[in-house]
Design an enzyme around this catalytic site. Structure first.
Site, short mmCIF file in Angstrom:
data_model
loop_
_atom_site.label_atom_id
_atom_site.label_comp_id
_atom_site.label_asym_id
_atom_site.label_seq_id
_atom_site.Cartn_x
_atom_site.Cartn_y
_atom_site.Cartn_z
N GLY A 134 0.80 -1.24 0.00
CA GLY A 134 0.00 0.00 0.00
C GLY A 134 0.82 1.27 0.00
CE LYS A 205 -0.48 -6.71 -1.32
NZ LYS A 205 -1.21 -6.67 -0.06
N1 HSE Z 1 -6.22 -7.00 0.80
C1 HSE Z 1 -4.97 -6.33 0.87
C2 HSE Z 1 -4.48 -6.37 2.31
C3 HSE Z 1 -5.13 -4.91 0.40
O1 HSE Z 1 -5.25 -6.71 3.21
O2 HSE Z 1 -3.31 -6.07 2.54
C4 HSE Z 1 -3.85 -4.24 0.05
O3 HSE Z 1 -3.16 -4.88 -0.96
#
Ligand code: HSE
Length: 436
Positions: A134, A205
């Protein structure tokens, strides 16, 4: 200078956050960039967030292809998510000569090679800072800030939903489903929350981080993935008694045998900073040969934290719009014709310490019987914990911590232990990393 013109695909949580940040911080962005940024065309199903867009300046549509085909749009910001429509839109945008900013980790991890190849051929940028952790600028840190280093390993809490669930289970003894529902209501979870709890989102990721760290192709299909849905509050508590916390980690490490790429629940010593990253927060620990360990912490999900990364990518893209591609930072940090083909290791070849929990009949000799199996497999035990049985119950929990052992060897030992009539059911195994 004219404003840079942005086409926004997706007006959900992150789309709304992006529009809000661009509007609120317009002056500051103009001071940094010497140019303003305007959303001129936006697409969203139902257009739920259109009230945050200035209707006099922004064309609104429910057909996202109108945006990618708009000749005035210079940068397409893809915040739709998913693989299919998002991929078609991104490929069309690139074909139309537009730069792309995306928060879509699934898209980059699985279709990144094709997208990046198309972008390089067309001379446009593909920016994806928001795809990992994020609001933490971890892509820039690994790709540019740590460019002097050989990266040894990366370990990250890179799914906020999973971390939120484990934290609430440990601190409040809440049950898994209840916490997951709250994470969904707060907008942290993926459209399909099994992506969060089964580690698929973290694997997307981690795949991206490994590429940036080692200059290898994106290889999501080779990432070992194990979720947190089988973690019990007993495991969380026993780990605590032994001085550890359970975190859902993405780990990539360069070894003499290849690259480890794995997402699984992991015991880590509670004294490590990263063990104390709680709730929806993310953290990524990077070990470089020159810098040593560096830790990056922040919000890994949510409207404005994710928008922070999206807007930074838009700013970067506008800044480098006129620069020749050969002078730009390569999309994966290494020159495309100089990528390494070092193999991703199968999980059976990976070496880690382990936490094992089993249910044994409470009678003499069981612990000796179990210990002998580990001795025969040449596996050293670091700690043994036997929990007293509850009143009137003839079974006990045995908890063992092993030293580092190759996965295929511990698998064989576990199978042998599970075959004993004195051991009930299966042995729970959680890998353990010291991250020292
Ligand atoms: N679903 C993901 C999380 C959102 O909970 O980290 C961010 O990539």
């Amino acid at each position: 200078m004219d404003a840079a013109k942005v086409g926004l695909l997706g007006l959900g949580t992150v789309g709304g956050g992006t529009a809000a940040v661009l509007l609120r911080n317009a002056d500051e962005i103009q001071r940094r960039l010497g140019r303003s940024i305007e959303i001129t065309h936006a697409a969203g199903l139902g257009i739920a967030n259109q009230s945050i867009l200035d209707a006099s300046k922004v064309k609104l549509t429910e057909d996202a292809f109108e945006v990618v085909n708009d000749p005035d749009v210079e940068i397409v910001v893809e915040l739709i998510g998913g693989y299919t429509l998002a991929k078609d839109l991104v490929m069309k945008a690139i074909e139309n000569g537009k730069h792309v900013v995306t928060a879509n980790k699934a898209l980059i991890a699985t279709h990144g090679p094709e997208i990046m190849q198309a972008a390089m051929a067309r001379g446009v940028n593909v920016a994806y800072e928001a795809a990992v952790a994020g609001g933490i600028p971890i892509i820039k840190a690994v790709r540019e800030g740590l460019a002097a280093n050989r990266i040894k390993w990366i370990a990250g809490i890179i799914n906020g939903t999973g971390n939120f669930i484990l934290t609430e289970m440990r601190d409040k003894g809440r049950n898994f489903d209840d916490v997951l529902k709250e994470a969904q209501a707060l907008g942290y979870a993926e459209a399909d929350p099994t992506f969060d709890v089964e580690g698929i989102d973290a694997a997307h990721k981690l795949t991206i981080l490994a590429s940036l760290a080692y200059g290898i192709e994106l290889q999501f299909d080779k990432c070992y993935t194990e979720g947190i849905s089988k973690i019990t509050t007993e495991d969380v508590n026993y780990a605590g008694e032994l001085g550890y916390r359970i975190k859902h980690l993405g780990i990539t490490r360069k070894t003499g045998h290849g690259i480890e790429l794995r997402v699984h629940p992991t015991l880590i010593p509670e004294k490590r900073l990263i063990a104390n990253v709680d709730g929806v927060m993310n953290a990524v620990l990077v070990q470089g040969d020159a810098v040593g360990p560096t830790l990056y912490y922040g919000a890994g999900a949510g409207a404005e934290p994710t928008a922070s990364a999206v807007v930074a990518d838009i700013i970067d893209t506008v800044r480098t719009i006129d620069i020749d591609a050969s002078h730009k930072v390569p999309l994966l940090g290494f020159k495309a014709d100089d990528m390494s083909d070092i193999a991703i290791m199968p999980i059976e070849d990976v070496e880690t310490a382990c936490y094992l929990r089993m249910t044994a009949l409470d009678k003499p000799g069981v612990l000796a019987e179990v210990s002998e199996v580990f001795a025969l497999h040449n596996i050293s035990l670091e700690a043994v914990l036997q929990k007293e049985p509850a009143e009137g119950v003839a079974k006990v929990h045995l908890v063992l911590l092993t030293q580092k052992v190759i996965e295929r060897n511990i698998n064989a030992a576990i199978a042998e232990v599970e075959s004993f009539s004195d051991i009930e059911g299966s042995v729970a195994r959680i890998r353990l990393e010291h991250l020292g």
